[in-house]
Design an enzyme around this catalytic site. Structure first.
Site, PDB file in Angstrom:
ATOM      1  N   SER A   1       0.858  -1.191   0.000  1.00  0.00           N
ATOM      2  CA  SER A   1       0.000   0.000   0.000  1.00  0.00           C
ATOM      3  C   SER A   1       0.889   1.235   0.000  1.00  0.00           C
ATOM      4  O   SER A   1       2.104   1.127   0.255  1.00  0.00           O
ATOM      5  CB  SER A   1      -0.887   0.011   1.252  1.00  0.00           C
ATOM      6  OG  SER A   1      -0.077   0.219   2.397  1.00  0.00           O
TER       7      SER A   1
ATOM      8  N   ASN B   1      -7.876 -10.144  -1.785  1.00  0.00           N
ATOM      9  CA  ASN B   1      -6.951  -9.328  -0.981  1.00  0.00           C
ATOM     10  C   ASN B   1      -7.113  -9.582   0.513  1.00  0.00           C
ATOM     11  O   ASN B   1      -8.217  -9.449   1.046  1.00  0.00           O
ATOM     12  CB  ASN B   1      -7.248  -7.844  -1.215  1.00  0.00           C
ATOM     13  CG  ASN B   1      -6.788  -7.358  -2.566  1.00  0.00           C
ATOM     14  OD1 ASN B   1      -6.452  -8.148  -3.447  1.00  0.00           O
ATOM     15  ND2 ASN B   1      -6.764  -6.045  -2.735  1.00  0.00           N
ATOM     16  N   ILE B   2      -5.998  -9.888   1.151  1.00  0.00           N
ATOM     17  CA  ILE B   2      -6.041 -10.193   2.585  1.00  0.00           C
ATOM     18  C   ILE B   2      -4.891  -9.485   3.294  1.00  0.00           C
ATOM     19  O   ILE B   2      -3.719  -9.716   2.968  1.00  0.00           O
ATOM     20  CB  ILE B   2      -5.946 -11.726   2.801  1.00  0.00           C
ATOM     21  CG1 ILE B   2      -7.189 -12.396   2.186  1.00  0.00           C
ATOM     22  CG2 ILE B   2      -5.817 -12.063   4.289  1.00  0.00           C
ATOM     23  CD1 ILE B   2      -7.114 -13.891   2.066  1.00  0.00           C
ATOM     24  N   ASP B   3      -5.225  -8.641   4.225  1.00  0.00           N
ATOM     25  CA  ASP B   3      -4.229  -7.928   5.022  1.00  0.00           C
ATOM     26  C   ASP B   3      -4.539  -8.078   6.517  1.00  0.00           C
ATOM     27  O   ASP B   3      -3.722  -8.539   7.312  1.00  0.00           O
ATOM     28  CB  ASP B   3      -4.218  -6.441   4.624  1.00  0.00           C
ATOM     29  CG  ASP B   3      -3.120  -5.653   5.314  1.00  0.00           C
ATOM     30  OD1 ASP B   3      -2.332  -6.256   6.067  1.00  0.00           O
ATOM     31  OD2 ASP B   3      -3.033  -4.431   5.112  1.00  0.00           O
TER      32      ASP B   3
ATOM     33  N   ASP C   1      -0.970  -1.531  -4.095  1.00  0.00           N
ATOM     34  CA  ASP C   1      -2.345  -1.647  -3.612  1.00  0.00           C
ATOM     35  C   ASP C   1      -2.927  -0.236  -3.417  1.00  0.00           C
ATOM     36  O   ASP C   1      -2.307   0.607  -2.757  1.00  0.00           O
ATOM     37  CB  ASP C   1      -2.292  -2.405  -2.268  1.00  0.00           C
ATOM     38  CG  ASP C   1      -3.652  -2.836  -1.770  1.00  0.00           C
ATOM     39  OD1 ASP C   1      -4.559  -3.006  -2.598  1.00  0.00           O
ATOM     40  OD2 ASP C   1      -3.782  -3.040  -0.542  1.00  0.00           O
ATOM     41  N   HIS C   2      -4.086   0.023  -3.977  1.00  0.00           N
ATOM     42  CA  HIS C   2      -4.777   1.316  -3.810  1.00  0.00           C
ATOM     43  C   HIS C   2      -3.923   2.530  -4.185  1.00  0.00           C
ATOM     44  O   HIS C   2      -3.824   3.491  -3.402  1.00  0.00           O
ATOM     45  CB  HIS C   2      -5.293   1.486  -2.375  1.00  0.00           C
ATOM     46  CG  HIS C   2      -6.355   0.504  -2.015  1.00  0.00           C
ATOM     47  ND1 HIS C   2      -7.629   0.577  -2.508  1.00  0.00           N
ATOM     48  CD2 HIS C   2      -6.326  -0.595  -1.232  1.00  0.00           C
ATOM     49  CE1 HIS C   2      -8.343  -0.434  -2.035  1.00  0.00           C
ATOM     50  NE2 HIS C   2      -7.574  -1.177  -1.260  1.00  0.00           N
TER      51      HIS C   2
ATOM     52  N   GLY D   1     -10.473  -3.817   6.859  1.00  0.00           N
ATOM     53  CA  GLY D   1     -10.280  -3.776   8.305  1.00  0.00           C
ATOM     54  C   GLY D   1     -10.858  -4.984   9.020  1.00  0.00           C
ATOM     55  O   GLY D   1     -11.323  -5.942   8.403  1.00  0.00           O
TER      56      GLY D   1
HETATM   57  O1  G3H Z   1      -6.593  -1.747   1.810  1.00  0.00           O
HETATM   58  C1  G3H Z   1      -5.844  -1.432   2.723  1.00  0.00           C
HETATM   59  C2  G3H Z   1      -4.753  -2.362   3.123  1.00  0.00           C
HETATM   60  O2  G3H Z   1      -5.160  -3.182   4.182  1.00  0.00           O
HETATM   61  C3  G3H Z   1      -3.503  -1.599   3.443  1.00  0.00           C
HETATM   62  O3  G3H Z   1      -3.602  -0.966   4.657  1.00  0.00           O
HETATM   63  O4  G3H Z   1      -2.917   1.373   4.180  1.00  0.00           O
HETATM   64  O5  G3H Z   1      -2.801   0.472   6.492  1.00  0.00           O
HETATM   65  O6  G3H Z   1      -1.181  -0.285   4.753  1.00  0.00           O
HETATM   66  P1  G3H Z   1      -2.564   0.233   5.038  1.00  0.00           P
HETATM   67  P1  13P Z   2      -8.691  -6.726   4.611  1.00  0.00           P
HETATM   68  O1  13P Z   2      -8.675  -5.515   5.484  1.00  0.00           O
HETATM   69  O2  13P Z   2     -10.019  -7.410   4.658  1.00  0.00           O
HETATM   70  O3  13P Z   2      -7.585  -7.673   4.915  1.00  0.00           O
HETATM   71  O4  13P Z   2      -8.512  -6.234   3.087  1.00  0.00           O
HETATM   72  C1  13P Z   2      -7.246  -5.963   2.565  1.00  0.00           C
HETATM   73  C2  13P Z   2      -7.313  -5.275   1.245  1.00  0.00           C
HETATM   74  O5  13P Z   2      -8.329  -5.190   0.591  1.00  0.00           O
HETATM   75  C3  13P Z   2      -6.068  -4.683   0.746  1.00  0.00           C
HETATM   76  O6  13P Z   2      -6.271  -3.983  -0.438  1.00  0.00           O
HETATM   77 ZN    ZN Z   3      -8.161  -3.020  -0.568  1.00  0.00          ZN
END
Ligand code: G3H
Ligand code: 13P
Ligand code: ZN
Length: 332
Positions: A56, A277-279, A93-94, A192
């Site tokens: 990200s 996507n999994i974070d 990402d994003h 989240g």
């Molecule tokens: O979509 C968001 C991802 O979980 C990345 O999160 O911006 O806190 O790194 P972050």
């Molecule tokens: P989660 O917060 O569900 O893990 O999603 C992550 C995500 O979409 C990153 O782009």
């Molecule tokens: Zn995302």
């Protein structure tokens, strides 16, 4: 200027074609540090799964772009040393601007997301097309993910109170005008660890929140409009209740946590959804183990003895996802 092929990376083109026709999804795991990327690679090599390493803009600020690029290069060699060369994608990402996407492409990313989902439709189209034109004209074709529809929750600097589902009527026009390689859609997932408000959920006998189902009807409509086109699901952590309980047992507080049930992700992975996507789940796993160790071993102060077990737990989590949820195991 570095091209991703010099780092041993691949773009998403072939991976998505195979995933759509094979009825599985490629894992897109976010990382910010060494333990996370090690766990991802160990899990994906061991399960013989292709993988998308996601960065990200927050992660890029946290870790530094040169370090991230060389981590990606390093794990290509690491996978080889572990005994199996899996396809590895380095993905932004994003991305929220043309400049950020361009910068990432020039530092060696093989794929970028330009997220114009919060913009008026025509502006989203124009910005996405600008990034696509740049990405596709590189010596080595860089793939681009666009987004239509808005997820509730926080997407880096962009946050929305409510989700706006993707409108199936718009997808043919968007894909045709922008020439994106994949499309992120909104069908009820969100970012989240608290994906729904308690009032949107029901509760089981133990008081655990049960979320409303994803809008598979919208996904089906979209698939009818653009058959076989690669679809992406963001916000797809399941928020395992065991980790939430462990975190709370050892002093944390994560009220009203709720994720996307694995069963629904399994179903999505069998459709044209080819990237999930999994974070947040990784964050929960690491935090749970770190908290446990800090409480149970108050004398411990060697970070390796704290982060090492957290890394092992992460690896276990990712292996489980590849094997039992996404269906990507054995596809590398
Ligand atoms: O979509 C968001 C991802 O979980 C990345 O999160 O911006 O806190 O790194 P972050
Ligand atoms: P989660 O917060 O569900 O893990 O999603 C992550 C995500 O979409 C990153 O782009
Ligand atoms: Zn995302």
């Amino acid at each position: 200027m570095t091209s991703y092929t010099e780092l041993g990376l691949v773009n998403t083109k072939k991976l998505f074609e195979k995933a759509v026709s094979g009825g599985y999804a490629i894992p897109a795991y976010n990382f910010n540090n060494m333990e996370q990327i090690q766990a991802i690679i160990q899990a994906c090599v061991e399960t013989k799964s292709p993988v998308i390493l996601q960065v990200s803009s927050g992660a890029r600020k946290y870790a530094n772009q040169h370090i991230l690029k060389n981590m990606a290069k390093g794990v290509v060699e690491y996978a080889h040393e572990l005994g199996y060369d899996i396809p590895i994608v380095l993905h932004l990402d994003h991305g929220d601007s043309f400049e950020l996407c361009k910068d990432c492409i020039e530092t060696g990313f093989s794929s970028v997301m330009i997220d114009g989902s919060h913009l008026p439709y025509d502006e989203n189209v124009a910005l996405t097309r600008k990034v696509v034109d740049f990405a596709h004209s590189q010596k080595d074709y860089v793939t681009v993910e666009g987004e239509l529809g808005v997820l509730a929750g926080v997407e880096d600097d962009v946050s929305a109170e409510h989700s706006h589902y993707t409108q199936p009527e718009e997808v043919i026009d968007f894909v045709g005008k922008t020439k994106v390689d994949s499309l992120a859609i909104s069908i009820g997932t969100s970012h989240g660890r608290a994906k729904f408000k308690p009032e949107q959920c029901t509760r089981d006998a133990n008081g655990i929140l049960i979320p409303p189902p994803l809008r598979f009807d919208i996904l089906e409509e979209i698939e009818k409009k653009i058959p076989g086109f690669p679809i992406v699901l963001h916000g797809s952590s399941s928020v395992p209740i065991e980790y939430v309980h462990m975190i709370e047992k050892y002093g944390g507080k994560l009220t009203d946590s709720v994720g996307i049930p694995e069963e629904q992700l399994r179903k999505a992975a069998k459709s044209a959804v080819c990237k999930i996507n999994i974070d947040s789940d990784g964050r929960l796993a690491m935090t749970a183990i770190v908290r446990k160790i800090l409480v149970e071993k108050p004398e411990e102060f060697d970070p390796r003895k704290i982060l090492g077990p957290a890394r092992d737990e992460l690896k276990k989590l990712y292996m489980h996802k590849n094997q039992n949820v996404l269906g990507s195991a054995g596809r590398a």
